[in-house]
Design an enzyme around this catalytic site. Structure first.
Site, PDB file in Angstrom:
ATOM      1  N   ASP A 109       0.819  -1.220   0.000  1.00 55.81           N
ATOM      2  CA  ASP A 109       0.000   0.000   0.000  1.00 55.81           C
ATOM      3  C   ASP A 109       0.848   1.263   0.000  1.00 55.81           C
ATOM      4  OD1 ASP A 109       1.048  -0.189   2.509  1.00 55.81           O
ATOM      5  OD2 ASP A 109      -0.858  -0.137   3.585  1.00 55.81           O
ATOM      6  N   LYS A 160       5.828   3.988  15.856  1.00 58.07           N
ATOM      7  CA  LYS A 160       4.886   5.089  16.094  1.00 58.07           C
ATOM      8  C   LYS A 160       5.124   5.777  17.445  1.00 58.07           C
ATOM      9  CE  LYS A 160       1.410   3.005  13.098  1.00 58.07           C
ATOM     10  NZ  LYS A 160       0.046   2.439  12.961  1.00 58.07           N
ATOM     11  N   ASP A 219       2.702   7.410   1.285  1.00 59.96           N
ATOM     12  CA  ASP A 219       1.688   6.570   1.904  1.00 59.96           C
ATOM     13  C   ASP A 219       0.331   7.047   1.386  1.00 59.96           C
ATOM     14  OD1 ASP A 219       0.027   5.087   3.487  1.00 59.96           O
ATOM     15  OD2 ASP A 219       0.731   5.889   5.390  1.00 59.96           O
TER      16      ASP A 219
END
Length: 356
Positions: A109, A160, A219
């Site tokens: 993706d 993250k 992204d």
């Protein structure tokens, strides 16, 4: 050389467009993302690709049949209703990947211009167990962040981190080269996170290496990012795009028009408009910074700015479509309808009242 493409996600942030297609089949400048990935892999010497997908994604890919670009393509299917995370699919595809040589793993993706040859050379030269492609970003808090030490060996890998607490702005670009030894680190038959469970083990062994990339990296996880990816790629390839010949409409480059597009009189297309195959556009239409999927129809006197229109969708005359709206596949917006900024219309939904 083999590559494993992780494409089993559900693209929830791209709904309702992803209700009827997986993210890896979203068109980027009128070409499926998966085709862009295949072309890059072939360019860098990969001859075999394994798609790690769920059964529904396999169905969509087989149905759409994106060009394989000379690759031998196989499928590795996640168990029903049991996603395997980012490392589980690697273990499940062990027999297809084999133990003879290092292999590439990449997220299906991400649109990225990655030099896989350089990635493989770095992996072999450093005797790494895993080599990660690294990309520099302004806000690393949404990604896996690395801290490098001497020789581009990765000292820490943090998935993250909170805003302002990242050790660097170098992030995991979603592409790795792994040696077959890694199979022994991945538990079998359950969801496993390569970022949280596997990479920390390899860091401890001192065999996780970073390789910086300098090309385009995008992204497309959110609608705004999807539009931005199309915009950046249009800028990148605009010197190779010839201006479409039409006497009825005004074309403001950069734009990309696929085959069979019909343009009405006094319409203005672009800049940054991507129009799919067989789209019909009426009179006095303006389209900027938008993507219109194939077989859609835009009637007279419509303006689209920052909008995504799905496959086979219809927008009626004088409809007022707000900035950032998403009209999903086969949806219909009737004449003189107003949709406020950021509205979304689900697949096959018919809108006959204003959304205020």
């Amino acid at each position: 050389m083999k590559a494993l493409i992780l494409a089993g996600g559900f693209a929830t942030r791209l709904r309702p467009l992803s209700c009827s297609r997986p993210k890896t089949l979203f068109p980027i400048v009128n070409k499926p993302l998966l085709q862009w990935i295949f072309e890059r892999l072939v360019h860098d010497g990969v001859d075999e690709a394994i798609l790690a997908v769920n059964a529904l994604t396999q169905f969509y890919i087989r149905q759409q049949k994106p060009p394989k670009c000379g690759l031998r393509v196989h499928f590795s299917i996640d168990p029903h209703k049991s996603p395997l995370g980012t490392a589980g699919p690697i273990r499940k595809a062990e027999k297809l990947l084999g133990h003879n040589e290092p292999f590439i793993v990449l997220n299906g993706d991400i649109f990225a211009d990655i030099d896989y040859k350089k990635l493989i050379e770095t992996h072999k030269k450093t005797n790494a167990l895993a080599t990660i492609a690294l990309c520099r970003v302004e806000d690393p808090s949404r990604f896996g962040v690395v801290e490098l030490c001497e020789g581009d060996c990765i000292k820490r890998f943090i998935e993250k981190p909170p805003k302002g607490q990242a050790p660097s702005n170098l992030i995991n670009a979603g592409a790795y080269v792994l040696s077959p030894e890694v199979f022994g680190l991945i538990p079998e038959g359950r969801a496993v996170s390569i970022e949280r469970e596997i990479f920390p083990q390899i860091v401890e062994a001192g065999r996780l290496v970073g390789c910086r990339i300098n090309g385009l990296w995008m992204d497309i996880g959110k609608p705004a990012e999807y539009l931005e990816a199309n915009k950046l790629l249009l800028d990148s390839i605009s010197p190779t795009i010839s201006k479409p010949q039409t006497s009825s409409a005004e074309i403001r480059l950069p734009v990309a028009l696929d085959q069979g597009v019909v343009l009405g009189e006094n319409s203005v297309i672009g800049p940054y408009a991507v129009i799919g195959k067989n789209v019909k556009i009426g009179k006095n239409v303006t389209i900027t910074n938008s993507v219109v999927f194939s077989d859609a129809e835009i009637a007279d006197d419509v303006q689209l700015h920052g909008v995504v229109v799905g496959e086979g969708a219809y927008i009626g005359r004088h409809a007022n479509i707000g900035y950032g709206c998403i009209i999903a596949d086969q949806a219909k917006v009737r004449e003189n309808i107003y949709l406020r900024d950021g509205s979304t219309v689900c697949p096959a939904k018919e809108i006959s009242e204003n959304i205020l």
